[in-house]
Design a protein around this motif. Structure first.
Motif, PDB file in Angstrom:
ATOM      1  N   ALA A 128     -25.428  66.314  17.005  1.00 12.81           N
ATOM      2  CA  ALA A 128     -24.056  65.873  17.630  1.00 12.81           C
ATOM      3  C   ALA A 128     -24.168  65.554  19.748  1.00 12.81           C
ATOM      4  CB  ALA A 128     -22.456  66.781  17.724  1.00 12.81           C
TER       5      ALA A 128
ATOM      6  N   GLY B 240     -25.104  56.242  12.103  1.00 14.73           N
ATOM      7  CA  GLY B 240     -24.311  56.629  13.392  1.00 14.73           C
ATOM      8  C   GLY B 240     -22.700  56.307  12.880  1.00 14.73           C
ATOM      9  N   SER B 241     -22.661  56.181  12.236  1.00 16.99           N
ATOM     10  CA  SER B 241     -20.611  55.652  11.863  1.00 16.99           C
ATOM     11  C   SER B 241     -20.113  56.518  10.987  1.00 16.99           C
ATOM     12  CB  SER B 241     -20.532  54.368  10.744  1.00 16.99           C
ATOM     13  OG  SER B 241     -20.505  53.292  11.994  1.00 16.99           O
ATOM     14  N   PHE B 242     -20.986  57.175   9.849  1.00 21.26           N
ATOM     15  CA  PHE B 242     -20.483  58.167  10.061  1.00 21.26           C
ATOM     16  C   PHE B 242     -20.728  59.909   9.679  1.00 21.26           C
ATOM     17  CE2 PHE B 242     -19.698  54.850   6.897  1.00 21.26           C
ATOM     18  CZ  PHE B 242     -19.184  54.560   6.190  1.00 21.26           C
TER      19      PHE B 242
ATOM     20  N   THR C 150     -19.971  60.168  13.189  1.00 20.11           N
ATOM     21  CA  THR C 150     -19.369  60.187  13.828  1.00 20.11           C
ATOM     22  C   THR C 150     -18.029  60.365  13.387  1.00 20.11           C
ATOM     23  OG1 THR C 150     -20.126  59.070  15.516  1.00 20.11           O
ATOM     24  CG2 THR C 150     -18.388  58.943  16.364  1.00 20.11           C
ATOM     25  N   PHE C 151     -17.836  59.240  12.692  1.00 19.78           N
ATOM     26  CA  PHE C 151     -16.636  59.705  11.572  1.00 19.78           C
ATOM     27  C   PHE C 151     -16.306  60.654  11.225  1.00 19.78           C
ATOM     28  CE2 PHE C 151     -17.128  54.807  10.013  1.00 19.78           C
ATOM     29  CZ  PHE C 151     -16.362  54.406  11.340  1.00 19.78           C
TER      30      PHE C 151
ATOM     31  N   LYS D 190     -16.935  63.187  12.657  1.00 20.68           N
ATOM     32  CA  LYS D 190     -16.783  64.257  14.111  1.00 20.68           C
ATOM     33  C   LYS D 190     -15.345  64.297  14.288  1.00 20.68           C
ATOM     34  CE  LYS D 190     -18.138  65.999  17.849  1.00 20.68           C
ATOM     35  NZ  LYS D 190     -18.106  67.787  16.963  1.00 20.68           N
ATOM     36  N   TYR D 191     -14.896  63.150  14.561  1.00 20.44           N
ATOM     37  CA  TYR D 191     -13.855  62.597  14.926  1.00 20.44           C
ATOM     38  C   TYR D 191     -12.533  62.685  13.541  1.00 20.44           C
ATOM     39  CZ  TYR D 191     -16.422  63.117  19.266  1.00 20.44           C
ATOM     40  OH  TYR D 191     -17.293  63.346  20.282  1.00 20.44           O
ATOM     41  N   ASP D 192     -12.603  62.688  12.336  1.00 20.73           N
ATOM     42  CA  ASP D 192     -12.015  62.401  12.012  1.00 20.73           C
ATOM     43  C   ASP D 192     -10.758  63.736  12.059  1.00 20.73           C
ATOM     44  OD1 ASP D 192      -9.734  62.654   9.494  1.00 20.73           O
ATOM     45  OD2 ASP D 192     -10.937  61.223   8.542  1.00 20.73           O
TER      46      ASP D 192
ATOM     47  N   TYR E 186     -18.277  60.584   3.601  1.00 20.08           N
ATOM     48  CA  TYR E 186     -18.824  60.351   4.792  1.00 20.08           C
ATOM     49  C   TYR E 186     -19.758  61.382   5.014  1.00 20.08           C
ATOM     50  CZ  TYR E 186     -14.548  59.739   7.006  1.00 20.08           C
ATOM     51  OH  TYR E 186     -13.105  59.994   7.352  1.00 20.08           O
TER      52      TYR E 186
END
Lengths: 436, 337
Positions: free
Chosen positions: B49, B96-98, B100-101, B103-105, B115
Motif C-alpha cells: 500500500a 491502481g484503481s481497484f 485503492t478502492f 483499501k478505502y471502501d 475488487y
C-alpha cells in the motif's frame, strides 16, 4: 465519426477525466495540511477528524488521478505520434520536470497517508504540505507544455523539421504564465466549490454539524479568494489570446467581421456557414475594450483568416460563455460570503443558502472543463499553433473507435465508483461516532 | 557519448521499474496464488500500500526519457505496438484503481470478490503486455509503404501476437511473481508463513526458468537474435549472474537472510534486463527492409539531450534520498500501513 474526430474525442475524454482528479490532487493536500496544522497548534480533535476525512477521500481520487495521468503520457504518443516525434525534443523539458514533481508527489503522498505514528508530527505535516507543493508544480509544468502548443517558441521550423532547438525558450513560452495561473486558480475554485456543496449537504442532513461547520469555515475563504482573483486572471488571459491567437478570440466571441468598436457578445448561437449570430446580446465596443483596453480598437474577425485555418466557432463560443457565466456566478456567491462575514450573518444557519451550495457544487468543474474546451478547440486546426496541423499528427492505426468506447466505459465506471466510495466515506467519516 | 548516457538513464529507469514496479505487479499474482489465506493476503496488501504509487512512477520516468531523448523510437513504438501498449495501460488503470478502492471502501465485503478479481487480473494483464512488447521489439516490422501497404495483422498484430510473445508474457509474469515472493518472504516473521512463501518462490522460479528457456528457443528458431550477440562476452556474463543468483538465493533462503535474498533476485532480474538490452542495441526498432531505427537515429538533438541529462541528475539527487526514506519508514511488518 471520422478517424481524426475519434482521436480528438479520445484525447478530450481522457484529459477531461484526468483534469478533475488532478485539480483535486493539487488543492486538497493544502486543506488537509491546514487542518492538521490547526490540530497540532490547538489540539482540537475536530481538526484532526477533518484532516483524516479529507485525506481518506482524497486518497481514492489521487489514485485515479495518478493512473489516468500515467495513461495520458502514453496516449500522447499513441494518438499523436508525429506530434510527439517532433515536439518531444522541444517541449520535453517541462514534461521531464513534471514527471519529477509527480514522482516527489507520490513519495510524499505515501509518507503522508501512511506516516501516522511513524513520522514526527512536524515532519508528517511537512510531507502533507509537500504533496500539495509538488502537485501544484506538476500542474504548472504540464501547462507549460500546453502553453507551448499555443505559443510555439524555441525552434525554427525548416522543411517540416525542427531546427535550432532551445528547450528553455520553449518551456518559458509567452503563453505559459497566464495559462498556468488561470488554471491553478480554477483548480482551487472548482475543488473548494465542490467540497462546500458536499459539506453543506452534510450540514443540512444534521449529522455532526460541528464537523461540517468547521469544514466550511476552512473552505469558504479559499473559495472566495480564488473566485475574486479569477476574473482578473481571465481578463489577462483573454488579452493574451487577443494578441497571440486572434482567431481563437474571434471564435470564442463568435466575431466574424473585422471591425472597430467590436461588440461583446453575451449568449447567442453562432452559425458558422452564414457568419450570423442568433439570440445574442451585443454590447458595442465591449470586445475591443476587453481585448485591447480601448473600445474603438479594431478586432480581427474570423473572415480575415483563410477558411482552412479557422477554428470551429460554435463549441468554443458556447464553452467560453459557460466558463464566463459560471465564473461570474461564483463571484456573486463570494459576494454573499463576504457580506455575511461583514454583517456577522451566519449563512450556515440558512437552509436555502445551504441548498444553493449543494445545487451548485459542480459549477467550478464545469467552468474548468469549459475553459479547457475553449483552449483546445479554439486552437484547431493546429496541434502546434501555425506549425503542425492536428490532422497531420494523428496515428495511422485504424479502429480508434474501439479505444474510445473502452476509455469511455472504463472512465465512466471508475468515475462512478470513485465518487460513490467518496460519498460512503463522507457519510461514515462525518458521523459523530466515527473515531479517527 | 551524450546519446549513450541518455540511454543509460533510460535503462536505469527501466531497471528500477522492473524491480520495484515488477515486484508490485507480482504482488497481484502472488495474492492470487494464496487462496484460503486471507491473513497472508492482507499482510501482502499492507506491504504494497504505501509504496505502490512511487513504484509505478518509474514508468513515467521511462516514457519521459523515451519521448524527450528518443522521440522517433517513442513514436514508432506507439504506432507499431499500439495494441499491447493500450492493453497494458488498461491494466495499469484497473490495477491502481481497484487496489485503492479495495483499501478505502468503508464497507468492502460485498464487493471484495470483484475488487480482488480485477486487481489480480489486471496485475497479470500489464506484465503480459510488457512481454508482448518485448517480443514485438525483437521482431522485424514491415514498412508503411503507401503503394503496397501491409495488411492490418501483418503490421499491427503478428509482430507481437505470436508464440514468442506468449512465452515472453508468461516469463514476465513469472519473473514478477518471483520478485514479489522474495520481497514478501523478507517481510514475514512466522516460520509457517515463510515456508509457504518459499514454496511460491520456487514455483515462480521454475515457471520463469521454463518460459525463459522457451523464449530463447523461439528467438533462436526465429533467427530474432544474432548468434554473434548470443555468444558475446556480455551475454555470457549475464547468464553467469542469472544462474549464479540461484545459488545465492538458495543460501539466503536457507539462512533466513532477507536482504541477501532480495539482492540475489535483483541481480538475476537485472542480468536478464541487461541481456535483453544487449541483444537489442544499437537498434530500437527493426524493419524487414534492413533499415533499422538505431539509437543514434532515434535520438533528439544534442542540446535537448544535454539538458535532459542535467535534469535527470538533479531529479535523481532529489528523488533517491526521499525514496530511501519512504522505504525505510515502511520496510518492516511492524511499520506496515
Amino acid at each position: 465519426m471520422d478517424h481524426l474526430t475519434t482521436a480528438r474525442m479520445l484525447m478530450a475524454f481522457s484529459l477531461g477525466f484526468h483534469i478533475i482528479f488532478a485539480s483535486i490532487s493539487m488543492v486538497m493536500p493544502f486543506l488537509m495540511a491546514w487542518a492538521y496544522h490547526r490540530y497540532l497548534k490547538t489540539g482540537d480533535e475536530l481538526d484532526m477528524k477533518l484532516c483524516k476525512a479529507w485525506m481518506k477521500g482524497s486518497a481514492i481520487l489521487f489514485a485515479t488521478g495518478a493512473v489516468s495521468g500515467t495513461t495520458l503520457s502514453f496516449q500522447l504518443g499513441l494518438l499523436w505520434p508525429t506530434f510527439m516525434e517532433h515536439a518531444g525534443p522541444i517541449f520535453g523539458m517541462p514534461f521531464s520536470l513534471e514527471g519529477a514533481a509527480f514522482f516527489l508527489e507520490a513519495i510524499f503522498l505515501g509518507l503522508f497517508l501512511y506516516g501516522w505514528g511513524r513520522l514526527k508530527p512536524k515532519t508528517h505535516l511537512l510531507c502533507g504540505i509537500m504533496v500539495g507543493v509538488c502537485g501544484l508544480a506538476s500542474g504548472i509544468l504540464v501547462v507549460a507544455a500546453n502553453g507551448w502548443m499555443n505559443a510555439p517558441t524555441g525552434f525554427d521550423w525548416v522543411n517540416g523539421q525542427a531546427e535550432n532547438i532551445h528547450p528553455w525558450k520553449a518551456m518559458f513560452n509567452p503563453a505559459w504564465p497566464m495559462q498556468a495561473i488561470h488554471m491553478l486558480v480554477a483548480a482551487f475554485q472548482a475543488t473548494t466549490m465542490a467540497a462546500i456543496g458536499l459539506h453543506a449537504f452534510g450540514l443540512l442532513k444534521g449529522h455532526n454539524a460541528p464537523f461540517h461547520r468547521r469544514a466550511l469555515l476552512y473552505l469558504a475563504p479559499v473559495f472566495v479568494g480564488a473566485s475574486l482573483i479569477q476574473p482578473m486572471m481571465g481578463d489577462l488571459s483573454a488579452k493574451a489570446v487577443a494578441h497571440r491567437q486572434p482567431e481563437k478570440l474571434a471564435a470564442m466571441e463568435a466575431h466574424f467581421e473585422t471591425e472597430a468598436w467590436a461588440p461583446l457578445l453575451i449568449g447567442g448561437i453562432p452559425n458558422e456557414e452564414t457568419g450570423e449570430v442568433s439570440f445574442g446580446i451585443k454590447i458595442p465596443g465591449g470586445l475591443s475594450f476587453l481585448a485591447f483596453g480601448n473600445p474603438s480598437k479594431e478586432v480581427t474577425g474570423l473572415n480575415a483568416f483563410p477558411e482552412e485555418e479557422r477554428p470551429p466557432v460554435l463549441i468554443p463560443h458556447l464553452a467560453f460563455q459557460t466558463m464566463v457565466g459560471l465564473g461570474m456566478l461564483m463571484v456573486l456567491l463570494s459576494g454573499f460570503w463576504i457580506w455575511s462575514a461583514w454583517k456577522k450573518v451566519d449563512l450556515l444557519e440558512n437552509r436555502r443558502w445551504l441548498w444553493t451550495q449543494v445545487a451548485l457544487f459542480p459549477i467550478g468543474f464545469i467552468a474548468l472543463e469549459a475553459g479547457w474546451i475553449v483552449t483546445e478547440v479554439g486552437r484547431q486546426p493546429w496541434i502546434i499553433y501555425r506549425v503542425m496541423r492536428t490532422a497531420d499528427a494523428v496515428t495511422p492505426v485504424p479502429g480508434l473507435g474501439w479505444s474510445l468506447l473502452m476509455i469511455v466505459l472504463l472512465y465512466s465506471t471508475l468515475g462512478f465508483i470513485s465518487f460513490s466510495l467518496l460519498w460512503k466515506l463522507f457519510q461514515k467519516e462525518s458521523h459523530p461516532e466515527t473515531t479517527s | 557519448m551524450i546519446v549513450t548516457s541518455t540511454f543509460i538513464f533510460l535503462v536505469v529507469a527501466l531497471a528500477a521499474y522492473v524491480l520495484f514496479g515488477g515486484a508490485d505487479f507480482g504482488g497481484g499474482l502472488l495474492e492470487a496464488s494464496l487462496p484460503g489465506k486471507p491473513e497472508l493476503q492482507k499482510k501482502l496488501q499492507h506491504t504494497l500500500a504505501p509504496v505502490w504509487e512511487a513504484n509505478h512512477v518509474w514508468l513515467i520516468a521511462v516514457v519521459v526519457i523515451l519521448f524527450v531523448g528518443f522521440p522517433k523510437a517513442y513514436a514508432g513504438i506507439s504506432t507499431l505496438l499500439f495494441f499491447p501498449v493500450s492493453l497494458g495501460l488498461l491494466g495499469i488503470i484497473l490495477r491502481g484503481s481497484f487496489f485503492t478502492f479495495r483499501k478505502y471502501d468503508p464497507d468492502p465485503q460485498p464487493r471484495m470478490g470483484l475488487y480482488s478479481l480485477l486487481f489480480r487480473v489486471s496485475s497479470a494483464l500489464t506484465p503480459s503486455c510488457f512481454g508482448f512488447i518485448i517480443a514485438g521489439l525483437l521482431h522485424e516490422f514491415p514498412r508503411l509503404d503507401p503503394e503496397m501497404p501491409p495488411s492490418f495483422p501483418e503490421l499491427y498484430l503478428l509482430p507481437w501476437f505470436n508464440p514468442m510473445g506468449l512465452f515472453c508474457a508468461i516469463f514476465i509474469n513469472a519473473l514478477f511473481g518471483y520478485l514479489a515472493s522474495v520481497f514478501f518472504w523478507g517481510e514475514l516473521d512466522s516460520v509457517e508463513e515463510k515456508d509457504l512463501i518459499r514454496k511460491r518462490i520456487l514455483l515462480f522460479f521454475l515457471a520463469s526458468f521454463v518460459s525463459g528457456a522457451l523464449v530463447l528457443l523461439c528467438g533462436w528458431l526465429g533467427h530474432l537474435v544474432s548468434a554473434e550477440r548470443v555468444r558475446s562476452l556480455v551475454q555470457l556474463e549475464v547468464q553467469v549472474l542469472a544462474f549464479g543468483g540461484i545459488i545465492w538465493m538458495y543460501l539466503a533462503l536457507r539462512n533466513g537472510k532477507r536482504w541477501q535474498a532480495r539482492f540475489a533476485a535483483g541481480m538475476q532480474t537485472l542480468a536478464i534486463l541487461v541481456g535483453w538490452v544487449n541483444v537489442m542495441v544499437p537498434n530500437v526498432l527493426r524493419y524487414q527492409d534492413g533499415m533499422h531505427l538505431s539509437l543514434q537515429d532515434a535520438a533528439s538533438p544534442r542540446i535537448t539531450l544535454i539538458w535532459l541529462n542535467i535534469g535527470l541528475c538533479i531529479v535523481l539527487s532529489l528523488v533517491l534520498p526521499l525514496l530511501i526514506l519512504l522505504y525505510r519508514v515502511f520496510n518492516h511488518p511492524t511499520n506496515q500501513a
